[in-house]
Design a protein around this motif. Sequence first.
Motif: not given
Length: 892
Positions: A11, A8-9, A77, A95, A97-98, A70-71
Amino acid sequence: MPRSQAASCHSLVVRLPGPVDAAELERRLRAGAAQAWPELAALRLWEEPLPFDAAHPAAASRARQEAERPLHATGLPLRAVLLRHRDGTADLVLVARHGVTLDGTSLVFGRADAAAGLPAGDRPTLEWGLGDPAAAGRTAEVPVPLPQHLPGDPALLAAATALVLARYGAGEPLDESQDAAALRARWEIDHGGPSTLAGIGVLVEDGRPGQWRLPYLAPALPGLLHFVRHPDGTVTGTLRHDRGDLAPAVAERFAAHVARVADQLAQAPDRPLETIELLAPEETERVLRLGVTPAVGSAEAAGRTLDGLFADVVRRRPEAIALTAGDTILSYAELDARAEHTAAGLRALGVAPGAMVGVALERDADLVVTLLGVLKAGCAYVPMDLRNPVERLRYTVQNAGAAVVVGSGDAFPDVEGVRVITPDALRSLGAGEPPAAPRPEDGSAPAYVIYTSGSTGRPKGVVVPHRNVAALIEATREDFGLDADDVWTLFHSSAFDFSVWEMWGCLLTGGRLVVVDYWTTRDTELFHTLLVRERVTVLNQTPSAFAQVVETDRRTPAELAVRLVVFGGEPLDVRMLAPWFARHSHTDCRLVNMFGITETTVHVTAHTVTPADVLAAGREVGPALPGWTLSVRDPRGRLLPIGAPGEICVGGAGVADRYLGLPELTAERFLTDPYGGGRVYRSGDRGRLRPDGSLDHLGRLDSQVKVRGHRIELDEIRNVLLSHPDVVGAATVLGHDTPGDAATARIDAYVALRGPAATADVLAHARGMLPAYMVPSTLTEVHAIPLTINGKVDTAALPAPSAAPAGQRAGDVPAGDAYDALTAQILKLWGHALNVDVTPNDNFFELGGNSLLVIRVLREMREQGLPKVTTQDFYRNSTAGRFIEVVRDAQA
């Protein structure tokens, strides 16, 4: 961290020239991000000084490490990290979220229209990926080696991916008569947006100097092809994949195939797709070598005959026991002498060397003596099972052109021009004959012809020469440790090619062969007792039969001497072996799964099964036997790469000569290999090759199925049904009462009728032409056979099968509560096994029963405290009412 969280991330890494004011950069980040994300007004820029310059490889490595982190699910976010280099420059790693749009040039952020850009839902699987389930969630990356001149056209790159996937058997098949331009026109994708093709994502983006991006920290799909178009006109690509879905070696080759195909599509837009080459010449050679296992043992054996090799054993061990069959015990010298008399008897009858001789005998000592004697006469034996219908026996002997059948005159049908003679009479006839003049051994001469199911409605004879069987023994002797200390069983019908391996594997290595009579093969407790009594060391079984041995072995304290179990005849579900491994160490008793085909001499591969295989529940059948070759090819005969599923083609020492009297079918299935290496047999089996040269067996490509070790062409059954004058349409399918339970496998048939016949009449017609294992368990009448838009049988539209053909369950029966306790108990047991309501008038086998279900019922009877009934009594009293009376008598 969960894979979905990383997926879901995305960068972005931006190279910043020095000096960098961290406070000013943090202020700009907050101002840009907070416009769309108010919660980011408190965004913090994390700093980390690095002890090396930006040009040092460790700088890029540290930036990637941070970009791939990832976060946290509950955090902000967006994360921003500044990595300062010793030379004053820095890498800014963002980094997000989409839902957060990253723009490293202006450092202004916005909201994305889509959360991930790829369709949500169940994660697709890649049949060709060969991923390691233990590595699921671990991301890897391989480069796509695109040529420098390749244009960065998204349609071209997507079209290349689609063609490669189609060759891999994934996605929709393509019309390869079209040209490259037509394919590109089909795959016009939005520049900058992702596209999904059969589990692989394709994303084409424009790159910017000093930046690089990861669109997904973990692939949302099994793999993502990420192409970047650079300002200098070049294109680079990476395949980022999950190792649980794609093995690194397979990922590397897939990426190379996309690059190779894209190059060919770009260079010749009018080139037909069928001429596009997936594999480079060096890879073709490498894949071909992977499927070759060099021959072992003596090369001299290839020119020998089986009877000649047997004579060598007789000279070495004349007094050793060769055969045990009930009360009959024969030494090697005695077996050889009896077989010589059989050969002399055939000569006395005028049977010339090279002729086909039918053999239709029960499993006993005479069977082995006769088969050996036929070979000593320079002839080929044609084994037939006496339990087959008269018409099938008659067709087999006529098709083979056999003028003599060794059998029982009252059991074999009359056939014009064919003489039936008993083994005793044949040996008596030969007792006064002078010894035959020595003849040179010819390993290329036919040793036997075994008839297998054929799609035309008639069985087809496979002609196998001596040298093939000799090569099989040489290929396995050392690996399996086959020697004179072994005791084998002859468990299978001589008309089933597994018996070839059992008989000659034992006798050509000096072991003792224990012939198992028919009724013992049908009673697992009797068979287990025999295994213990005879101290059998080498056991050959279909998985369905061995499942019953495992169950019996679990209940008895008697110790087995078995050191080697060979599986063949049907696919093995390794999970069924868990109870066996719980009692028997895999270091003491070796279990070997062997894939094989009659047309390639019994066995092709060998894989030793371990407890680890049971946990993995794999479908591996191992590499080719020494002297055999394996390859996997597409419908056009082109070699497929590692992992890609296709038709298994077998070459080398085991390829049979031909189908008897069927030159067109022989030419279709036995081919001169276009890649060199002699002849190959197109098996019709589906499989894939692994990086280590091992094969995964994935089932059949056609209508052929395996039921309890028997190879069955569903079309043969269909054609027999259609031969009934009142049948206008027919279909046959493989069904299971319990999915995955081989014992409940059955053939379901459907017919459309135009005349007065009932389904019971049609079933009786089928019984007169088909062996028992091919007779449909159910026969259901339908108005018409449903067809797909392509004119094929629509199996999904067929109704549930009828419990029993109309007219087969006659007579009034009392209601269930009117049965006495024993009757109700037996009917319930039968109904549970057959998955159908049973009445006293019903016949077990006409309701779909089979030998494995017989064993299951008898076992459950004993567990419920009912008296023991033999399998022989079950078969002789297969109507429920009669069987109940047998049990009642046993109780009394």
